[in-house]
Design an enzyme around this catalytic site. Structure first.
Site: not given
Length: 467
Positions: A392, A212
């Protein structure tokens, strides 16, 4: 009898040639053995299934021309990039050396949650176009949204802007000839990806363009999970409103997304368009972004390797939002290893399913995930369609690729990897907000589900390579 003998001989020759091909080009022994058994035990049908689903497209490429890659950054631009940690630099190297897309650090990025915000920004960008509009979607459905786009495209084409559109032949199967004719009558260039053609049906049906992408003037680009469909604004009667995440980027990464489009345009149209990247001044506070475009023509399953590298490199947490988590053995091992090693691994999926078979297959992995310490949340409000991984609070990826064999092996996909703390923290906040609304699964409770459910899961899992 004579014709019967000839047909049997031809069948045996075809079967033998496939067996030789499997032995030479097969990657996974288990998969090779499965296809050998199918060919030996299912007359004719085994060969047809192999031709449709089993051939190694990394050896027999659909696209044979040399893929153009974005022009490298100037040495000054590269040196201006803030340094990456060692773990992130390994990911950057993986993407750049295998896919050819360098890290760019002159980007402005904005996260766009759900359809209303996404299409507001998309229409604003499209209205600003002065030179070109490039549009590529897996699903392009007719409706109010498609009508608004057609009207805007026609106006831009009349003003001298070049508008080009690629749609996937399977994903956009419902797109009518009358709508396509209206596009072409307005001067818009339109091509579909791998259309049905006599003699090529078996070679192309299983390989779809799931990307897309919208790029305006080569400077502003959008990618993510959102397709062109009214269900992102109004929902549908079965699943409710679709929830998804998209990314808007200004800078060199937009040019890199345009490069992906230009390569696909050459594949579907046979025409190589000019390749002139705009200049993007680098300023403090810009974002480091890298584009990864993958497909069955690649020598390696690069999206799978990116996801594996992200999960394997996590030290604190792995948050994955995706409705289709049907992991390969490598991804399954990485998730189990991270969770068992003390990393906070969480999966956010949709409680509602758009495909029952896929849903059973996804659920077949839940018990093992939960036993390893992976936390699973099912989002109940509408259909959650985002494809996001955050690691993280340092690096995140948003794009079109699911966590399944189809995205890794068969589809043309594109993801943006953002090496910045700010977007990662924002995505983590969205994850936690959606998780708070969700149902968290419990190992003891889930393991006591009816045996008929377990049987359905097992049957669906056998078919997972085809999903």
């Amino acid at each position: 009898m004579e014709w019967t003998g000839i047909l049997v001989a031809v069948y045996v020759l075809i079967a033998l040639s496939i067996i030789v091909s499997l032995l030479l080009n097969g990657v996974r022994p288990s998969k090779t053995l499965a296809w050998l058994l199918a060919i030996f035990t299912i007359p004719v049908g085994g060969i047809l299934l192999y031709l449709l689903l089993g051939r190694n497209r990394r050896k027999l490429k659909l696209y044979t021309r040399k893929i153009r890659k974005p022009l490298p950054e100037t040495p000054g631009d590269v040196e201006a990039c803030p340094p990456l940690t060692r773990r992130m630099d390994q990911m950057r190297t993986l993407v750049e050396t295998q896919a050819g897309f360098p890290l760019s650090c002159d980007n402005e990025v904005e996260l766009l949650k759900d359809g209303e915000k996404t299409f507001t920004h998309i229409f604003r960008a499209l209205e600003s176009a002065r030179e070109s509009i490039h549009v590529q979607y897996y699903i392009f459905e007719e409706g109010e949204l498609a009508d608004r786009l057609l009207e805007l495209f026609a106006a831009k084409e009349a003003s001298g802007v070049e508008v080009r559109l690629i749609y996937d032949n399977i994903g956009s199967l419902s797109l009518s000839r009358s709508y396509l004719r209206r596009l072409r009558d307005a001067g818009i260039e339109v091509h579909n990806f791998l259309p049905y053609r006599f003699g090529k049906f078996l070679t192309s049906l299983n390989y779809r363009n799931h990307r897309k992408i919208i790029v305006v003037d080569g400077k502003i680009a959008f990618t993510g999970g959102i397709n062109i469909s009214d269900k992102y604004l109004k929902g549908d009667k079965n699943l409710g409103k679709w929830h998804d995440m998209h990314l808007m980027v200004r800078g060199s990464a937009a040019h890199h997304l345009d490069t992906v489009f230009l390569n696909d345009w050459e594949m579907v149209s046979g025409h190589r368009l000019p390749f002139d990247p705009p200049a993007f001044p680098s300023r403090p506070g810009m974002n480091r972004v890298q584009i990864l475009a993958t497909g069955p023509d690649d020598d390696f399953a690069l999206m799978e390797k990116l996801y594996f590298s992200l999960i394997n490199g996590a030290r604190k947490h792995v948050y994955i939002t995706n409705p289709y988590i049907i992991p390969s053995h490598a991804i399954l091992t990485a998730l189990h290893t991270a969770a068992l090693g003390g990393v906070d691994v969480r999966l956010l999926l949709s409680a509602k399913a758009d495909n029952a078979l896929v849903s059973w297959c996804v659920q077949s992995y839940f018990q093992r995930f939960l036993k390893a310490g992976v936390r699973i949340f099912l989002y109940p409000e509408g259909f959650l369609h985002s494809k996001i991984i955050t690691i993280d609070d340092e690096v995140s990826t948003i794009g079109t690729a699911n966590v399944d064999d189809r995205s890794f092996q068969h589809n043309y996909e594109v993801n943006a990897v953002v090496y910045e703390r700010g977007p990662a923290l924002e995505l983590r906040r969205y994850f936690e907000e959606d998780s708070a609304k969700s149902i968290e699964l419990d190992y003891e409770t889930f393991s006591r589900r009816p045996w008929l459910h377990k049987l359905a899961e097992g049957a669906a899992r056998v078919l997972s390579p085809l999903l």
